[in-house]
Design a protein around this motif. Structure first.
Motif, PDB file in Angstrom:
ATOM      1  N   ASP A   7       0.835  -1.205   0.000  1.00 47.35           N
ATOM      2  CA  ASP A   7       0.000   0.000   0.000  1.00 47.35           C
ATOM      3  C   ASP A   7       0.866   1.250   0.000  1.00 47.35           C
ATOM      4  O   ASP A   7       0.521   2.239  -0.638  1.00 47.35           O
ATOM      5  N   GLN A  31       3.561   1.530  13.245  1.00 47.60           N
ATOM      6  CA  GLN A  31       2.402   1.830  12.400  1.00 47.60           C
ATOM      7  C   GLN A  31       1.442   0.647  12.345  1.00 47.60           C
ATOM      8  O   GLN A  31       1.857  -0.517  12.434  1.00 47.60           O
ATOM      9  N   THR A  32       0.163   0.951  12.182  1.00 40.18           N
ATOM     10  CA  THR A  32      -0.880  -0.074  12.227  1.00 40.18           C
ATOM     11  C   THR A  32      -1.215  -0.643  10.851  1.00 40.18           C
ATOM     12  O   THR A  32      -2.097  -1.495  10.743  1.00 40.18           O
ATOM     13  N   VAL A  33      -0.527  -0.191   9.808  1.00 40.81           N
ATOM     14  CA  VAL A  33      -0.712  -0.798   8.491  1.00 40.81           C
ATOM     15  C   VAL A  33      -0.207  -2.240   8.537  1.00 40.81           C
ATOM     16  O   VAL A  33       0.830  -2.522   9.152  1.00 40.81           O
ATOM     17  N   ASP A  34      -0.928  -3.149   7.883  1.00 36.77           N
ATOM     18  CA  ASP A  34      -0.505  -4.547   7.844  1.00 36.77           C
ATOM     19  C   ASP A  34       0.939  -4.631   7.367  1.00 36.77           C
ATOM     20  O   ASP A  34       1.325  -3.993   6.384  1.00 36.77           O
ATOM     21  N   ARG A  37       1.807  -4.918   3.858  1.00 32.24           N
ATOM     22  CA  ARG A  37       1.325  -3.848   2.979  1.00 32.24           C
ATOM     23  C   ARG A  37       2.181  -2.592   3.069  1.00 32.24           C
ATOM     24  O   ARG A  37       1.800  -1.539   2.591  1.00 32.24           O
ATOM     25  N   ILE A  38       3.342  -2.706   3.705  1.00 33.46           N
ATOM     26  CA  ILE A  38       4.227  -1.557   3.848  1.00 33.46           C
ATOM     27  C   ILE A  38       5.648  -1.986   3.522  1.00 33.46           C
ATOM     28  O   ILE A  38       6.050  -3.112   3.839  1.00 33.46           O
ATOM     29  N   GLU A 105      -0.805   5.540  13.977  1.00 30.04           N
ATOM     30  CA  GLU A 105      -1.848   5.304  12.967  1.00 30.04           C
ATOM     31  C   GLU A 105      -1.761   6.258  11.781  1.00 30.04           C
ATOM     32  O   GLU A 105      -2.686   6.331  10.957  1.00 30.04           O
ATOM     33  N   LEU A 107      -0.017   6.403   8.876  1.00 28.52           N
ATOM     34  CA  LEU A 107      -0.098   5.854   7.518  1.00 28.52           C
ATOM     35  C   LEU A 107      -1.466   5.247   7.240  1.00 28.52           C
ATOM     36  O   LEU A 107      -2.036   5.441   6.156  1.00 28.52           O
ATOM     37  N   GLN A 108      -2.000   4.522   8.196  1.00 30.43           N
ATOM     38  CA  GLN A 108      -3.312   3.907   8.008  1.00 30.43           C
ATOM     39  C   GLN A 108      -4.376   4.971   7.730  1.00 30.43           C
ATOM     40  O   GLN A 108      -5.189   4.830   6.810  1.00 30.43           O
ATOM     41  N   ILE A 111      -3.724   6.723   4.196  1.00 32.14           N
ATOM     42  CA  ILE A 111      -4.083   5.834   3.088  1.00 32.14           C
ATOM     43  C   ILE A 111      -5.601   5.721   2.965  1.00 32.14           C
ATOM     44  O   ILE A 111      -6.167   5.773   1.862  1.00 32.14           O
TER      45      ILE A 111
END
Length: 429
Positions: A7, A31-34, A37-38, A105, A107-108, A111
């Motif tokens: 992502d 960060q809380t992005v999977d 996905r980063i 949070e 980036l999440q 996005i």
């Protein structure tokens, strides 16, 4: 096996970044992005303080893919960012400076904002830590806006979320020939080419960290570098926009933020040679882009100084700069039954100076602060109607008490990294 596209690609250019890099990378890891996905691409630009070694240690243990590139020093942030862009695979890219850090949070949320609204650039709220940060654009969250109808032109640093397809479609890269203002050029182009911009103002996404050693500051170098930066941004605006109000409203930014400071207090201590050179460097820019529409969007003292630069009157300019530096208050001259207000800075109606009265004329926003000023009935009616429309279309969620507190809060705005002042809400929009 096909590897899924991330992502987001976080691009970190790092030079002599210890120990600040530790918190920077920790904020990425949190960060809380999977994690699938980063991706992180970190470019060590010839550091000698252990920055490169720490990046490699982080890459070995990080829960997301991290690519570390080590190279000889390139002389500025543009090179490492361009190297990172060349390797990026994410749908979005985010440029993170190695001495700063992401908010929880961040980036999440950015996005999600871009995906929900189909926008190509997302600005996440920035807060300063031991330094100031731009503030005038964080008044409220905007799902979709543009550079003409918001204050985002006063934050042109690179620390934003960009849709990578936009960057690649237009072949955008950071100008490695500029020593300052390279991020302003890149970001302004993105604003102008973007299919919408989002502003996430209700959550801190980025912490701009003040370093005690001062290495985060854009190199000061010669004053000529500032003229290079102003020229590059003005040229970009002229290339992408035809003459007219849209171009002029954006021209305010390089005139106010980059050019005007060259004719501020420092001008008083400049040698005669430097003063002459500054006027020579300014001449082609004033001839090409300075006009009445740009001038009327500035405050009186700003307009007056740039008028004298355009008129090539350094003898008069020094008087005005000294007056402004002393923080003196210009006398108000009310005429037309209180409906016209002039601010009598030096040389007002001095026949020898021959400066038009219009240069000293305060607009309604500036004039309303002075007792005795009476706004023309039509102007007052239109202003009230505009407020009513704004309240209807864009209701503000915070209650009156919070609004009152926010109104009293002073506006700060010096982003040394992007070499920009944030004038709050000047008469430019």
């Amino acid at each position: 096996m096909t590897v899924a596209q991330p992502d987001v690609t976080v691009i970190i250019g790092a030079y002599e970044a210890m120990p600040y890099l530790v918190d920077c990378l920790a904020s990425v890891e949190a960060q809380t992005v999977d994690r699938t996905r980063i991706e992180v691409i970190a470019v060590d630009d010839g550091s000698t303080d252990g920055t490169g070694e720490y990046l490699e240690e982080f890459a070995a243990r990080a829960p997301m893919p991290v690519t570390v590139i080590r190279q000889a020093n390139s002389g500025g942030p543009s090179g490492p960012r361009n190297v990172g862009l060349g390797r990026a695979r994410g749908r979005y890219v985010f440029f993170l400076d190695a001495d700063d850090r992401l908010g929880p949070e961040a980036l999440q949320r950015m996005i999600a904002m871009a995906d929900e609204n189909g926008t190509d650039v997302v600005l996440g709220k920035v807060e300063g830590v031991n330094r100031s940060a731009p503030r005038s654009m964080w008044d409220k969250t905007l799902k979709r806006t543009d550079v003409f109808s918001s204050n985002i032109k006063f934050t042109l640093s690179a620390q934003k979320l960009f849709r990578r397809e936009l960057i690649e479609r237009h072949g955008m890269r950071f100008d490695e020939s500029l020593w300052t203002g390279e991020d302003a050029l890149f970001t302004m182009e993105a604003y102008l080419r973007a299919n919408g911009v989002s502003v996430l103002a209700d959550h801190t996404c980025y912490y701009l960290v003040g370093r005690e050693d001062g290495k985060h500051v854009t190199r000061s170098g010669s004053y000529t570098l500032r003229f290079d930066s102003a020229r590059a941004l003005m040229t970009l605006l002229a290339d992408l926009l035809p003459p007219g109000p849209k171009r002029d409203v954006l021209m305010v930014r390089p005139f106010l933020v980059t050019l005007l400071p060259q004719f501020g207090p420092k001008f008083l201590t400049d040698s005669e040679e430097i003063r002459r050179n500054k006027f020579e460097l300014a001449r082609p820019l004033m001839e090409a882009y300075w006009n009445e529409d740009v001038a009327r969007r500035l405050k009186v003292d700003e307009r007056l100084r740039l008028h004298l630069v355009a008129a090539e009157r350094p003898d008069l300019l020094t008087d005005v700069v000294a007056f402004v530096k002393a923080k003196k208050e210009a006398p108000a001259v009310l005429e037309k039954k209180g409906r016209r207000l002039y601010l009598a800075y030096p040389h007002f109606r001095d026949r020898a100076a021959d400066i038009p009265d219009a240069v000293y004329l305060a607009d309604a926003r500036e004039a309303r602060a002075f007792p005795g000023y009476r706004e023309a009935p039509l102007d007052a009616f239109l202003r009230g109607a505009a407020r009513k429309v704004r309240r209807t279309l864009f209701p503000r969620p915070n209650p009156p008490r919070e609004r009152a507190a926010a109104a009293k809060e002073p506006v700060h705005g010096l982003s040394q990294r992007e070499g920009a002042t944030d004038p709050g809400a000047p008469a430019t929009t």
